[in-house]
Design a protein around this motif. Structure first.
Motif: not given
Ligand code: GDP
Lengths: 301, 424
Positions: B72-88, B92-104
């Motif tokens: 939704s932020e992408r739609e609003q044109g807000i700069t997003i860089d990395v969002a972190y998500r977690y699961f286990a 193992r425990k996992f940390i996902i660095a989710d990097t959406p966005g196109h231009i950046q």
């Protein structure tokens, strides 16, 4: 140890301690925001480890809403004494009395929003340039993109459009006069990690987290503790239940869960099988989809 | 048995990974699928996603909505860089660095990649390798992510055809031979339907390899840190100022490489003094050895003047020391940088001033061609440059050590982090 790798808990610990030490090295006047909750307890414990055998080189700052669970206050005073650390209290009641903020009224009244003002006033009064908090990225989607070093402008506001990229473990705490940072050393921990760490490190926690008998009312599915600040609505009858708390915020808005988990091990099992996020028990986040994000922008933890 | 399970998490490892793919390759769906099938999703989160799926008129639960905060932020044109998500999982425990966005994208992926053990690269089975695949793979190799898993997604849309998969695998192998990536694995999946993500697919009997989650749980990450070349950047000096610990001087920091043990002879830079390690501890636990990435406090036999930014190494194995460093730089700021611009350089625990002396070449990250004579660097440029620093840096080649080989540049006026650099 023949294999050179750390368990996930040790790696998270090592990362958090690195961040705490960076704060002390990069800032002149840091503080730890202590809420009395398990996350800030873990943070205080990690701070102790980071500087032993020296004392923790920054104060614990408690933003006291005046609506705390008595157990939280007892624990706070015990911990401060145990760590030999200085305690600084910012009082929401004082902010109300001095007219800085106005007490909310109505059924869902809470002092959560008021806390922000008291917090920012306290930061300004003591000139803290870095305030560490126990927030975690897994708590809420607005926090998933939060940095370890979160830059705040001179009004204490968070600007999601203007955050610095964070690479490797190189944290940039440079700032202009009047600006400050919020720092979140346990960003990468989940609720489960926190409990597992409390368990493996034998960290004492407030009794609220363990199952006990308590007088509660059931309001919209939330079990709220009977207290002088809870205005009973028509038809609400207090009853005794066996409960515990998954978070411990303000007494009038923090819901309990029915549970017989009376040891940390049982809590870990319960968290593992739980199908609800811990914030699901907090009335303040339910107000709107973006409640947390809005509060963050205004300078909330 | 039960207590064994309970204690197993004290042995679990942590794996950090990034996800890369172009828009609509199924990144969000895949992350949603991993979280969902590994039972890392809470009821209240799932209810919200089910409700939005229904509202949008879908007849299945759109798992991509689980990571929707950013869309939704992408739609609003807000700069997003990395969002972190977690699961286990139990392993193992996992940390996902989710990097959406196109231009950046370059900036974001570099950020996410900097701390990752592993990159997931998504390819749409219908499209095969596209420009973004090259770009993402190049960044993964530039940032020295030790492991890559190529997920050939949307296999359901190509009839789970083995030939389609094999062609993509061959194409990728041919292309990636030019890159420095040591460990590449491939898996055919359908993120939408769950084939080979967490559960084995019944639709691809021809595939004999592991599921994606199995790979994530078992990839060998013990050697991702350098355990050979001992490096300890001093972060903070602990001085208790108490009667009990009157003479205590502890050097606090995080081991960046190699192994340190009490009794080891050490070399302190820049002073060049040598001493022996007296103790290693963390909190009140005395340690017999310390290795990366452990945070510890070290004491030495001799009283030497050591402060933040110094580095403790071994007399026969120590970092290079230079004031002129060659760097692969990723420029991350709107404001371009010109020759002779000045900035702060942050490297390990040291901060010095620096100046951009030379832009040797820029890289076209799609073709990997070198562009010579570039007058300046703009946002998302990757270039090989020469930097001169006000004091010598003590560093290793980034290839040898991702901690002592990396640096960031900070703008002197705005204090923003403007570039990421890998020392060559
Ligand atoms: N048929 C099929 N569709 C998929 C698959 N994975 C993703 N999709 C669809 O592709 C579209 C884009 O997916 P999304 O996860 O949002 O892509 P992102 O932009 O990479 O995050 C959505 O309509 C998904 O439902 C798959 O394995 N098979």
């Amino acid at each position: 140890m023949s294999q050179y790798y750390l368990s996930h808990l040790k790696e998270l610990e090592s990362e958090a301690i690195f961040v705490i030490r960076e704060v002390v090295a990069q800032f002149e006047n840091p503080a730890l925001l202590f809420s009395g909750g398990k996350d800030s307890i873990v943070l205080a414990y990690l701070s102790k480890k980071a500087f032993q055998p020296a004392k923790i080189p920054f104060p614990l700052v408690h933003i006291d809403t005046g609506h705390n669970f008595p157990e939280t206050m007892v624990y706070r005073d015990w911990l401060v004494n145990e760590l030999g650390v200085r305690l600084v209290v910012g009082s929401v009641q004082e902010s109300i009395d001095s007219g800085r903020v106005k007490e909310e009224t109505g059924a869902n009244a809470s002092r959560n929003a008021l806390q922000t003002v008291t917090l920012l006033d306290t930061v300004e009064k003591y000139k803290y340039d870095a305030a560490m908090g126990g927030a975690r990225r897994d708590e809420e989607k607005a926090r998933a993109k939060e940095r370890f070093f979160s830059h705040r402008d001179e009004f204490g506001q968070w600007d999601p459009k203007n955050q610095r990229p964070e690479l490797w473990n190189l944290f940039n705490g440079r700032k202009q006069q009047g600006e400050h940072f919020r720092v979140f050393p346990i960003s990468n921990w989940t609720e489960m990690d926190v409990w597992q760490y409390i368990f493996t490190e034998n960290i004492p926690i407030p009794s609220l987290y363990l199952s006990h008998e308590r007088e509660v009312i059931n309001r919209d599915g939330a079990l709220l503790s009977v207290s002088p600040w809870l205005k009973l609505r028509a038809g609400e009858v207090p009853e005794k239940r066996i409960v515990r708390f998954r978070t411990c915020g303000d007494m009038p808005i923090t819901g309990a869960v029915e549970s017989d988990a009376d040891t940390i091990e049982k809590i870990i099992e319960e968290v593992a099988s739980s199908r609800k996020t811990e914030r699901g028990t907090r009335a303040d986040d339910k107000r709107s989809e973006t409640a947390m994000e809005d509060r963050k922008k205004a300078g909330y933890f | 048995m039960k207590s064994e399970i309970k204690m197993s998490y004290t042995k679990n490892q942590l794996l950090r990974f990034t996800t890369a793919g172009s828009v609509d390759d199924g990144k969000s769906t895949l992350i949603g699928r991993l979280l969902y099938d590994s039972k890392s999703i809470f009821e209240d989160q799932l209810e919200a996603v089910e409700a939005s799926s229904a509202k949008k008129g879908f007849d299945y639960v759109d798992l991509s909505l689980l990571t929707d905060g950013l869309k939704s932020e992408r739609e609003q044109g807000i700069t997003i860089d990395v969002a972190y998500r977690y699961f286990a999982t139990p392993k193992r425990k996992f940390i996902i660095a989710d990097t959406p966005g196109h231009i950046q994208y370059t900036r974001n992926m570099v950020t996410g990649a900097s701390t990752a053990n592993l990159a997931l690269i998504l390819i749409d089975a219908r499209k095969g390798l596209i420009e973004q695949t090259y770009r993402h793979s190049f960044i993964a190799s530039l940032l020295k992510i030790p492991h890559i898993i190529v997920c050939v997604n949307k296999m359901d849309l190509v009839n789970y055809d083995e030939a389609v998969y094999e062609k993509i695998v061959d194409d990728y192998k041919a292309f990636s031979a030019k890159l420095e990536i040591s460990d590449i694995q491939f898996v055919p999946i359908s993120a939408l339907l769950g084939d080979n993500v967490v559960n084995r697919s019944n639709n691809m009997d021809w595939y004999k390899g592991a599921t994606l989650l199995h790979m994530l749980e078992n990839v060998h990450i013990e050697s991702d840190y350098n355990h050979i070349d001992s490096r300890f950047p001093v972060q903070y000096v602990v001085r208790p100022m108490s009667n009990e610990y009157h003479d205590f001087r502890g050097y606090a920091g995080r081991v960046a490489g190699g192994i340190f043990r009490p009794g080891d002879e050490v070399l302190v830079l820049p002073s060049g003094f040598t001493s022996k390690i007296k103790t290693i501890q963390l909190g009140d636990t005395v340690l017999e050895e310390a290795f990366a990435p452990m945070s510890i406090t070290m004491t030495l036999e001799d009283e030497i003047d050591i402060s933040r930014g110094d580095i403790i190494a071994k007399p026969n194995n120590h970092p290079e020391s230079e004031q002129d460093v060659d760097v692969m730089l990723c420029w991350m700021n709107q404001k371009p940088i010109n020759l002779n611009s000045k900035f702060f350089v942050k490297h390990t625990t040291k901060e010095v001033r620096g100046v951009l002396k030379e832009i040797q070449y820029k890289l076209d990250i799609n073709s990997l061609h070198r562009i010579e004579n570039a007058p300046q660097l703009v946002m998302n440029d990757i270039a090989r440059v020469k930097i001169r620093t006000s004091q010598p840096l003590f560093f290793d080649n980034y290839r040898k050590n991702r901690i002592t080989g990396s640096l960031i540049l900070v703008d002197e006026g705005t204090n923003e982090t403007v570039a990421a650099g890998m020392i060559v």
